[in-house]
Design a protein around this motif. Sequence first.
Motif, PDB file in Angstrom:
ATOM      1  N   ILE A   1      46.822 170.258  51.397  1.00 25.15           N
ATOM      2  CA  ILE A   1      48.204 170.498  51.831  1.00 25.15           C
ATOM      3  C   ILE A   1      49.100 169.676  50.913  1.00 25.15           C
ATOM      4  O   ILE A   1      49.986 168.945  51.341  1.00 25.15           O
ATOM      5  CB  ILE A   1      48.440 170.196  53.332  1.00 25.15           C
ATOM      6  N   GLY A   2      48.830 169.779  49.638  1.00 24.31           N
ATOM      7  CA  GLY A   2      49.650 169.177  48.601  1.00 24.31           C
ATOM      8  C   GLY A   2      49.386 167.699  48.384  1.00 24.31           C
ATOM      9  O   GLY A   2      49.582 167.181  47.295  1.00 24.31           O
ATOM     10  N   GLY A   3      48.919 167.023  49.423  1.00 25.24           N
ATOM     11  CA  GLY A   3      48.742 165.578  49.344  1.00 25.24           C
ATOM     12  C   GLY A   3      49.336 164.888  50.567  1.00 25.24           C
ATOM     13  O   GLY A   3      49.182 163.682  50.750  1.00 25.24           O
ATOM     14  N   TRP A   4      49.986 165.662  51.427  1.00 28.54           N
ATOM     15  CA  TRP A   4      50.597 165.078  52.632  1.00 28.54           C
ATOM     16  C   TRP A   4      49.547 164.511  53.568  1.00 28.54           C
ATOM     17  O   TRP A   4      49.838 163.601  54.353  1.00 28.54           O
ATOM     18  CB  TRP A   4      51.455 166.131  53.349  1.00 28.54           C
ATOM     19  N   ASN A   5      48.317 165.038  53.478  1.00 27.56           N
ATOM     20  CA  ASN A   5      47.240 164.447  54.276  1.00 27.56           C
ATOM     21  C   ASN A   5      47.016 162.995  53.861  1.00 27.56           C
ATOM     22  O   ASN A   5      46.747 162.136  54.696  1.00 27.56           O
ATOM     23  CB  ASN A   5      45.950 165.268  54.140  1.00 27.56           C
ATOM     24  N   SER A   6      47.148 162.703  52.573  1.00 26.10           N
ATOM     25  CA  SER A   6      46.996 161.318  52.118  1.00 26.10           C
ATOM     26  C   SER A   6      48.204 160.466  52.504  1.00 26.10           C
ATOM     27  O   SER A   6      48.054 159.269  52.774  1.00 26.10           O
ATOM     28  CB  SER A   6      46.778 161.276  50.602  1.00 26.10           C
ATOM     29  N   ILE A   7      49.393 161.042  52.540  1.00 26.08           N
ATOM     30  CA  ILE A   7      50.568 160.280  53.000  1.00 26.08           C
ATOM     31  C   ILE A   7      50.362 159.884  54.469  1.00 26.08           C
ATOM     32  O   ILE A   7      50.640 158.744  54.868  1.00 26.08           O
ATOM     33  CB  ILE A   7      51.865 161.112  52.828  1.00 26.08           C
ATOM     34  N   CYS A   8      49.853 160.814  55.269  1.00 27.34           N
ATOM     35  CA  CYS A   8      49.566 160.495  56.680  1.00 27.34           C
ATOM     36  C   CYS A   8      48.505 159.400  56.772  1.00 27.34           C
ATOM     37  O   CYS A   8      48.607 158.501  57.618  1.00 27.34           O
ATOM     38  CB  CYS A   8      49.093 161.749  57.419  1.00 27.34           C
ATOM     39  N   GLU A   9      47.506 159.473  55.915  1.00 29.45           N
ATOM     40  CA  GLU A   9      46.443 158.458  55.931  1.00 29.45           C
ATOM     41  C   GLU A   9      46.990 157.080  55.550  1.00 29.45           C
ATOM     42  O   GLU A   9      46.594 156.064  56.130  1.00 29.45           O
ATOM     43  CB  GLU A   9      45.320 158.880  54.976  1.00 29.45           C
ATOM     44  N   ILE A  10      47.899 157.050  54.592  1.00 29.00           N
ATOM     45  CA  ILE A  10      48.531 155.773  54.218  1.00 29.00           C
ATOM     46  C   ILE A  10      49.197 155.153  55.457  1.00 29.00           C
ATOM     47  O   ILE A  10      49.058 153.951  55.733  1.00 29.00           O
ATOM     48  CB  ILE A  10      49.562 155.998  53.083  1.00 29.00           C
ATOM     49  N   ALA A  11      49.901 155.997  56.211  1.00 26.64           N
ATOM     50  CA  ALA A  11      50.572 155.489  57.418  1.00 26.64           C
ATOM     51  C   ALA A  11      49.548 154.956  58.424  1.00 26.64           C
ATOM     52  O   ALA A  11      49.719 153.869  58.988  1.00 26.64           O
ATOM     53  CB  ALA A  11      51.438 156.588  58.030  1.00 26.64           C
ATOM     54  N   ARG A  12      48.471 155.718  58.649  1.00 23.06           N
ATOM     55  CA  ARG A  12      47.435 155.245  59.582  1.00 23.06           C
ATOM     56  C   ARG A  12      46.874 153.900  59.132  1.00 23.06           C
ATOM     57  O   ARG A  12      46.680 152.982  59.931  1.00 23.06           O
ATOM     58  CB  ARG A  12      46.272 156.247  59.629  1.00 23.06           C
TER      59      ARG A  12
END
Lengths: 136, 392
Positions: free
Chosen positions: B349-360
């Motif tokens: 999904i473009g990389g937004w999954n990794s942005i969410c992971e950064i937040a977690r």
Amino acid sequence: MDQAKPLPRISPDNQAFWAGCKRHELVLPFCTACGKPHLPPGPVCPFCLGDTLEWRRASGHGVVSSWTVVHQPWFPAFKADLPYNVVQVELAEGPRLTANLVGAPNAVLRVGLPVEVVFDDVTPDVTLPRFRPLTP
Amino acid sequence: MVLDIRDQAAIVGIGVSEFGRNLPASQLMLGAVAFKAALADAGLTRDAVDGLSIHLGWPLGVDYDRVADAFGLEIRYVNQAWLHGRFVTQSLQHAALAVATGMADVVACVTAISFTRVRDFLGGPGDHEGTREEGGTHGEAPVYGLTGPASGAALAMQRYMARYGATSAQLAAVPIAIRKHALMNPNAVMKKPLSLADHQAARWVVEPLRLFDCCPVTDGAAVVLVTSMARARDLKQPPVAITSMQGIRAGREEFIFAPPRLGINQQPTGQVTPRPADLEVFRKAGLSPQDIAGFYTYDAFSPLVLFALERFGHCAAGEAATWVQNGRIELGGALPVNTSGGLLSEVHIGGWNSICEIARQLRGQAGARQVADARHLQWGTCWGDSIIFSKA
């Protein structure tokens, strides 16, 4: 089958390039101000923003600067050709051109391979440049 | 005077949809699920959202106005990027700038993708991007049968290998590490372990990329809510500070999927990575690469991870293929990369999954995947754009 392969999209900026290929001449847009050629053909010189471009014949010689062999059947029209190569050639004049290597098996592909241009009349109106290994 | 953006904006809510292949839900439905999850995560109602930074639209999806309409929003700030991995960073950066300057209070960054429904556009006759009049951005040459984003990564990796002696077996360390992370993430699409033997036995896609060097084509959505740090401190979750940012690079030294000056397309050839300009994001944060506890990057193709690591000085130019060996980029290693599974194994999904992971990770909510002592994490791509996030 061959007719279904994509053909170049001719634009006002690249029309002279493809017209040159039709004559079996590899031509490049040289800037009359700074003297540099560029690819892909643009509206102005990307080095000095000069407005005046002059199409001049290139040597047709270069070296493979990168290459790949395609195994994915992306285009139905290319399916019979699989696996087929695509090369980027750094022309002796400097700019790089993407095409393919003919007249040799894929096994000869390497960065630095010296090549020369050949022309393939794929339709009555369109001629594609391709490259073959340069024989010393 | 230059606006000091440091720690002025924060991620306060994250939400994702189900990830998978051939999901029956529409893109808007996936987006709605992620949006509601992000609101619940942040403890906000939709009335709080007055900005949209959307990363969808052509060639897939809808525009900002339809998103606002479908989700019943009243919006006063919009940024829209079309669906291309390159635009994750700028979508977040616009959100941060909007809340820092008061153009919006809460910006929802929205992406929603149904790649499996329209996969033709990723290569071949249906690849409208690659067959534009001026061609695609990945070095496509449809006349010669070269199409799709993977082609650009293949051309770059081939030249990189010739230049530095890197091998396909070394490259395998990237998808193997990222798969290990995905196996610790129940939401990840890829479920099976990946070995070096599996990687080397897999078919070529476009040499020198093998099947597992290319991310799967998937469906999913994510929403990330951004607000000012002042407001973030009153919300439900620990704020994830946007500490520093630098924008995407463009120009004749650049090629989408190659390090600067590698010599693909019209790039000049020369060794320059990392240049001072590539490290601006650290200077603005008062940090160095050694302060980064985890690295997150756009990994649609495994070479891009090598190029990004070099670009931000995590290792030297030409060194990445050896540097990533022996678990260095795995959880527990010196610099874990894409700890939820990235595009290669969680979802594209473009990389937004990794942005969410950064937040977690920065909230301390990553469970078994938690990076110990994660204070600063970096999102940085092969395009040279980057954001450093910090525990507030």
